[in-house]
Design a protein around this motif. Structure first.
Motif, PDB file in Angstrom:
ATOM      1  N   HIS A 214      -7.094  -2.308   9.913  1.00 31.11           N
ATOM      2  CA  HIS A 214      -8.280  -3.033   9.445  1.00 31.11           C
ATOM      3  C   HIS A 214      -9.237  -3.177  10.636  1.00 31.11           C
ATOM      4  O   HIS A 214      -9.669  -4.275  10.962  1.00 31.11           O
TER       5      HIS A 214
ATOM      6  N   HIS B  66      -2.775   3.165   8.942  1.00 35.88           N
ATOM      7  CA  HIS B  66      -3.821   2.360   8.290  1.00 35.88           C
ATOM      8  C   HIS B  66      -4.054   1.084   9.099  1.00 35.88           C
ATOM      9  O   HIS B  66      -3.108   0.360   9.402  1.00 35.88           O
TER      10      HIS B  66
ATOM     11  N   GLU C  73       0.816  -1.210   0.000  1.00 34.33           N
ATOM     12  CA  GLU C  73       0.000   0.000   0.000  1.00 34.33           C
ATOM     13  C   GLU C  73       0.865   1.282   0.000  1.00 34.33           C
ATOM     14  O   GLU C  73       0.373   2.379   0.257  1.00 34.33           O
TER      15      GLU C  73
ATOM     16  N   HIS D 139     -12.550  -3.234   4.103  1.00 39.42           N
ATOM     17  CA  HIS D 139     -11.093  -3.334   4.119  1.00 39.42           C
ATOM     18  C   HIS D 139     -10.518  -2.677   5.375  1.00 39.42           C
ATOM     19  O   HIS D 139      -9.919  -3.346   6.209  1.00 39.42           O
TER      20      HIS D 139
HETATM   21 ZN   LIG Z   1      -5.074  -2.694   4.204  1.00 35.97          ZN
END
Ligand SMILES: [Zn+2]
Length: 649
Positions: free
Chosen positions: A114, A112, A98, A175
């Motif tokens: 989840h 980031h 990513e 996600h």
């Molecule tokens: Zn991810």
């Protein structure tokens, strides 16, 4: 600060599970020419946020990443090559997949995760609307798209001309969520605050309706202990290992979780239908397959049904470039009993257990707010069979010799027993370690330590059951427990000393073997090794109680080889001698013995034909080899491990 707040996020399993998140910070580096480069320090793949340090971040050329983001198209394989090219330190790990997305966000710090709460909400029928209302203009909510280059493109398109100063986060449905800020604390706090909001909303809507921790399980077992039959679990493991072995050549470990949440889930009328709907987020498919299995009292038909369904799922979505993965489940519900986890090794078993626990909690919450919805199977297939993952298959390292195998070792606290546990662990086996004493420093995900008096049949049975519920069965028994009674001539022998030796050095071995045999029948290349003694072929004066028991033990092993051979179970014996690094041989005892034979300690230690000292690790290596593939065609053998002894030869 970047590493520190990453670890804070990583340690909260409701935010990040097993590699399911990444972080970055933008900065500058001066290169060897004295030129300043703009750099994205982004989490390296293979690093876990939970314990990441500075070395876990790949310094990547930020301008290069931003140019990549402008390309119309880039395959994910090519993107990974380009990311590698863009790193400014050849020793750095590969940047996260990513990375380009992180580069596109102009803020210095980007986090980031989840987070369970946001993905659970997005896995319900009204999820998208609820999230949009909840976050308003503060968060950009984007539909699901597979991670990789196209996701970066999607975010680039959605944020073109955006007012970044007004945005606190980006939510990717099914996600996860991104937060960002100019400093580490601000980004971390935004993450916590946004996720907290989702969590409160989820719990408010679910009310008391989601049945998780508070609802007591129906018909709890006696004293709350699990009552599931270990033998059935070993049958399931046998069948699952055969499916797994077709692709990987190694068996699997299996664990029953009969804890309150797992059991409550297994008692839902529609548990079987719910577990088959799909995962919490698509990246879980990499560890846990796209759906769960459903087991009834007889477990093997549920396994076969999963295998068929998985192969159908593969043929429905695969093209000629895809290589089918093994068709064994990674988790499943055992009706009324709990959750079952399956994995090729202990580390994976822990990962699957965590994923399953988070998934069933999310299912119950989503069910309480309208229903558990997941992505369609074609989307799950895209992730499970992603080209980057398929490429890893080609590079997979050869499994350790005993990976996926389960061994039981008695007398594991010290000496030969402890060395054998270490040897088995080193060769990849999962170990159930028994001893009447504390086994300090031995417990780990790969070694289950259970206190047990092996002269007590009930205690043996119960420890074995516990071990099998934890790892799924038994392939190898190392029957080692024993002691060396104080030297006594026959004239001085007390009844108590005689009987104690018979109970521990002989009787306990029969009890352990008897309890293990039905499980070994379901084992993979099952083998038993008894630890006897040089005293069997070459007894010494003053050791009648010991030598007679060990001779009986050897005879027990010979009969066992005859009886168990037709079941495919090998039974062999080792006769160690003069292993002086065990507890009974203190320096004092050693020098006393050496004096008696007119030697110094060094001469005494090596007084054998090879002139070698025999350590408990030498004996352990012989024991484990006897139980392994090198001796797969040998049973009923007695192997001396003594450096060579004239009286034995
Ligand atoms: Zn991810």
């Amino acid at each position: 600060m970047r590493a520190y707040s990453s670890r804070l996020l990583g340690r909260d399993s409701s935010l990040v599970l097993h590699g399911g998140g990444n972080t970055s910070v933008k900065g500058e580096l001066t290169d060897v020419f004295g030129e300043t480069r703009r750099v994205l320090f982004v989490k390296g793949s293979g690093w876990d946020l939970k314990n990441i340090g500075a070395a876990g971040f790949a310094p990547t050329d930020l301008n290069y990443l931003l140019r990549l983001a402008k390309l119309e198209q880039l395959s994910d394989g090519e993107m990974m090559r380009q990311l590698r090219l863009a790193t400014l330190d050849p020793a750095a790990p590969n940047p996260s997949v990513e990375a380009i997305l992180h580069a596109l966000i102009p803020h210095r710090y980007v986090d980031h995760t989840h987070a369970d709460a946001v993905v659970t909400l997005s896995n319900s029928p009204d999820g998208e609307r609820i999230l949009r209302e909840l976050y308003g203009d503060e968060v950009l909510v984007l539909p699901y798209i597979m991670p990789g280059f196209i996701l970066a493109r999607q975010v680039a398109a959605a944020t073109r001309g955006a007012d970044w100063s007004a945005l606190r986060g980006i939510m990717l449905l099914q996600h996860g969520i991104f937060s960002f800020h100019e400093d580490a604390e601000g980004s971390y706090e935004a993450m916590i605050e946004l996720v907290d909001r989702a969590e409160s909303e989820l719990l408010r809507r679910a009310g008391k309706n989601h049945g998780t921790p508070t609802s007591p399980a129906k018909n709890p077992g006696k004293h709350g202990t699990p009552t599931a039959p270990p033998l059935e679990l070993s049958r399931l493991r046998k069948a699952a290992g055969e499916i797994h072995g077709k692709i990987h050549g190694t068996p699997m470990l299996v664990r029953l979780d009969a804890g309150p949440e797992a059991k409550a889930f297994a008692q839902l009328d529609d548990c079987g239908e719910l577990i088959r709907r799909g995962p919490l987020t698509p990246d879980h498919t990499l560890h846990a397959k796209p759906f769960g299995a459903v087991f009834d009292a007889d477990t093997v038909p549920g396994l076969r049904a999963f295998e068929q369904e998985y192969l159908r799922y593969f043929s429905d979505h695969a093209d000629e470039n895809h290589q089918c993965l093994d068709a064994a489940p990674r988790y499943g519900v055992w009706r009324d009993k709990g959750m079952i986890y399956l994995a090729p090794n202990c580390k994976r078993l822990e990962i699957v257990a965590d994923i399953s626990a988070h998934t069933i909690r999310a299912i119950r919450l989503a069910e309480a707010i309208g229903g558990w919805r997941t992505l369609p199977r074609e989307k799950l297939f895209e992730v499970e069979y992603w080209e980057l993952e398929q490429a890893k298959l080609a590079k997979a390292r050869a499994a350790l010799e005993l990976q996926g195998r389960i061994a039981l070792v008695t007398g594991a606290a010290s000496g030969i027993g402890r060395a054998t546990v270490e040897e088995l662990r080193g060769r990849g086996a999962a170990v159930i370690a028994l001893d009447i004493r504390e086994m300090e420093g031995l417990e780990s995900p790969q070694v289950l330590c259970l206190r047990c008096d092996v002269t007590d049949s009930d205690a043996v049975e119960s420890a074995l059951n516990q071990g099998v519920l934890h790892f799924g069965g038994l392939d190898i028994l190392i029957s080692n427990a024993g002691n060396f009674p104080a030297s006594a001539s026959l004239a001085e022998m007390t009844d108590a000393a005689w009987e104690q030796s018979m109970q521990l050095n002989l009787g306990s071995h029969m009890k352990v073997l008897r309890a293990c045999l039905p499980l070994l029948e379901n084992g993979f290349d099952p083998a038993v090794v008894f630890v006897a003694s040089k005293n069997v072929p070459a007894p010494g004066p003053g050791a009648a109680a010991y030598s007679a028991a060990k001779a009986g033990l050897t005879q027990l092993a010979r009969v066992a080889a005859l009886e168990a051979g037709p079941l495919g179970i090998r039974v062999n014996v080792v006769h160690p001698n003069a292993v002086y690094d065990t507890g009974i041989w203190t320096e004092e005892v050693l020098s006393e013995r050496a004096r008696r034979y007119g030697m110094d300690v060094e001469q005494y230690r090596t007084s054998n034909l090879l002139g070698l000292e025999v350590s408990s690790h030498d004996v352990a290596a012989s024991i484990v080899s006897l139980a392994g593939a090198a001796f797969s065609h040998t049973t009923g053998a007695q192997v001396p491990v003594d450096g060579g002894n004239e009286r034995v030869i």
